[in-house]
Write an enzyme that holds these catalytic residues in place. Structure first.
Site, PDB file in Angstrom:
ATOM      1  CG  HIS A 154       0.098   1.907  -9.720  1.00  0.00           C
ATOM      2  ND1 HIS A 154      -0.474   1.813  -7.936  1.00  0.00           N
ATOM      3  CD2 HIS A 154      -1.435   2.370 -10.196  1.00  0.00           C
ATOM      4  CE1 HIS A 154      -1.489   2.724  -7.620  1.00  0.00           C
ATOM      5  NE2 HIS A 154      -1.630   2.618  -8.998  1.00  0.00           N
TER       6      HIS A 154
ATOM      7  CG  LEU B  79       9.292 -17.310  -2.908  1.00  0.00           C
ATOM      8  CD1 LEU B  79       9.016 -17.236  -1.545  1.00  0.00           C
ATOM      9  CD2 LEU B  79       9.888 -15.307  -3.430  1.00  0.00           C
TER      10      LEU B  79
ATOM     11  CG  ASP C 139      -2.119   0.671   1.221  1.00  0.00           C
ATOM     12  OD1 ASP C 139      -2.495   1.480   0.006  1.00  0.00           O
ATOM     13  OD2 ASP C 139      -2.461   0.963   2.509  1.00  0.00           O
TER      14      ASP C 139
HETATM   15  C1  IPE Z   1      -5.588  -2.204  -0.458  1.00  0.00           C
HETATM   16  O1  IPE Z   1      -5.159  -0.896  -0.185  1.00  0.00           O
HETATM   17  C2  IPE Z   1      -5.211  -3.317  -1.620  1.00  0.00           C
HETATM   18  C3  IPE Z   1      -3.932  -3.668  -2.174  1.00  0.00           C
HETATM   19  C4  IPE Z   1      -2.976  -2.901  -2.021  1.00  0.00           C
HETATM   20  C5  IPE Z   1      -4.251  -3.867  -3.644  1.00  0.00           C
HETATM   21  P1  IPE Z   1      -5.872  -0.296  -0.615  1.00  0.00           P
HETATM   22  O2  IPE Z   1      -5.664   0.976  -0.373  1.00  0.00           O
HETATM   23  O3  IPE Z   1      -6.958  -0.172  -1.923  1.00  0.00           O
HETATM   24  O4  IPE Z   1      -7.149  -0.620   0.666  1.00  0.00           O
HETATM   25  P2  IPE Z   1      -7.794   0.767   1.411  1.00  0.00           P
HETATM   26  O5  IPE Z   1      -8.501   1.386   0.276  1.00  0.00           O
HETATM   27  O6  IPE Z   1      -6.632   2.278   1.974  1.00  0.00           O
HETATM   28  O7  IPE Z   1      -8.403  -0.123   2.691  1.00  0.00           O
HETATM   29  C1  IPE Z   2      -1.268   0.451  -3.912  1.00  0.00           C
HETATM   30  O1  IPE Z   2      -1.146   1.667  -3.480  1.00  0.00           O
HETATM   31  C2  IPE Z   2      -1.792  -0.529  -4.956  1.00  0.00           C
HETATM   32  C3  IPE Z   2      -3.469  -1.071  -5.223  1.00  0.00           C
HETATM   33  C4  IPE Z   2      -4.390  -0.545  -4.268  1.00  0.00           C
HETATM   34  C5  IPE Z   2      -3.699  -1.540  -6.190  1.00  0.00           C
HETATM   35  P1  IPE Z   2      -2.462   2.663  -3.548  1.00  0.00           P
HETATM   36  O2  IPE Z   2      -2.868   2.737  -4.691  1.00  0.00           O
HETATM   37  O3  IPE Z   2      -3.514   2.190  -3.215  1.00  0.00           O
HETATM   38  O4  IPE Z   2      -1.768   3.962  -2.718  1.00  0.00           O
HETATM   39  P2  IPE Z   2      -1.964   5.285  -1.660  1.00  0.00           P
HETATM   40  O5  IPE Z   2      -2.853   3.931  -0.559  1.00  0.00           O
HETATM   41  O6  IPE Z   2      -3.859   5.296  -2.308  1.00  0.00           O
HETATM   42  O7  IPE Z   2      -0.992   5.791  -1.631  1.00  0.00           O
HETATM   43 MG    MG Z   3      -4.023   2.256  -0.539  1.00  0.00          MG
END
Ligand code: IPE
Ligand code: IPE
Ligand code: MG
Length: 241
Positions: free
Chosen positions: A39, A133, A22
């Site tokens: 990303h 792995l 995240d």
């Molecule tokens: C969780 O992250 C999903 C992934 C890392 C794929 P999100 O950014 O989508 O989750 P919330 O919205 O902060 O709970």
């Molecule tokens: C995690 O990073 C990647 C996915 C959920 C695909 P985010 O896109 O949720 O990035 P933040 O949490 O908004 O910073």
């Molecule tokens: Mg996120």
């Protein structure tokens, strides 16, 4: 250099580490870039973490790459993520083979664009004989989706007489989840400072140690991974006993 790696007790490694990757968007925005840039940079962290896990001999690494709820993000972001996924999987297949890594995927893969699921299936096939792995990508995954599906399938077996209600044990439930061939995680890491589960492996995390770090995913490196493993080893797991 690798301070934490040296301190890890190789005889007490977690068999399965799961990660909620995240903070990609915030990492990019803090630097004045578009979320997609985060990303893209997250791919380096995936590579580093996979290598680190393979280096010390972790059995299973599950990466939460895209949740069911992530389909609700702006179409442009969803498209960019799918494209990145397909490109990365294609590019990295030879490296996975070189490092004896086997790829698996869990989630509602039928919702993925055709090209993405085909390339994913091809990579899974091309790495299926590897014995090191196991890298599990959670894609279009959510735990409630998975549990709901398991309930439906168990009900069908009961309805058809293959299973009685009294035969439904927690093992039977586990066998109907997409993780049926994967042990429950010993350690779950979430980056970016958020301290929640976000619909990830709700059943499987029952006794998992949770580790939260403020580091955003694109900044996560081998040493961060080794530190999490080291801190996991300082904890006492009781399993209710
Ligand atoms: C969780 O992250 C999903 C992934 C890392 C794929 P999100 O950014 O989508 O989750 P919330 O919205 O902060 O709970
Ligand atoms: C995690 O990073 C990647 C996915 C959920 C695909 P985010 O896109 O949720 O990035 P933040 O949490 O908004 O910073
Ligand atoms: Mg996120």
């Amino acid at each position: 250099m690798s301070e934490f790696k040296e301190k890890i007790d190789k005889s007490r490694l977690p068999k399965h580490v799961a990660i909620i990757m995240d903070g990609n968007g915030r990492w990019a925005q803090e630097r004045g870039y578009d979320r997609i840039f985060g990303h893209q940079n997250g791919v380096t962290s995936v590579r580093e973490t996979t290598e680190a896990a393979a280096e010390i001999g972790i059995g299973y690494l599950t990466l939460y790459a895209f949740s069911t709820e992530n389909w609700n993000r702006p179409q442009s972001e969803v498209d960019a993520l799918m494209e990145l996924l397909v490109d990365t999987i294609e590019k990295e297949t030879p490296t996975l083979n070189k490092n004896n890594v086997r790829l698996e995927a869990i989630g509602d893969l039928n919702r993925m664009p055709g090209s993405a699921s085909e390339k994913l299936k091809r990579c899974i096939k091309q790495t299926e004989k590897n014995t090191g792995l196991t890298l599990v990508l959670a894609l279009s995954y959510s735990s409630r989706w998975e549990i709901t599906n398991a309930v439906k399938n168990i009900c069908k077996e009961v309805e058809s007489g293959r299973l009685t209600i009294d035969e439904i044990t927690d093992e039977v439930v586990s066998r109907h989840l997409t993780t049926q061939s994967i042990p429950d995680p010993d350690l779950m890491i979430r980056t970016s400072g958020e301290e929640r589960i976000s619909n990830f492996l709700l059943w499987q995390l029952a006794y998992t140690e949770l580790y939260f770090t403020k580091v955003h995913w694109p900044a996560f490196r081998k040493e961060n991974f080794f530190q999490a493993i080291y801190e996991f080893q300082q904890r006492e797991r009781r399993f209710g006993k």
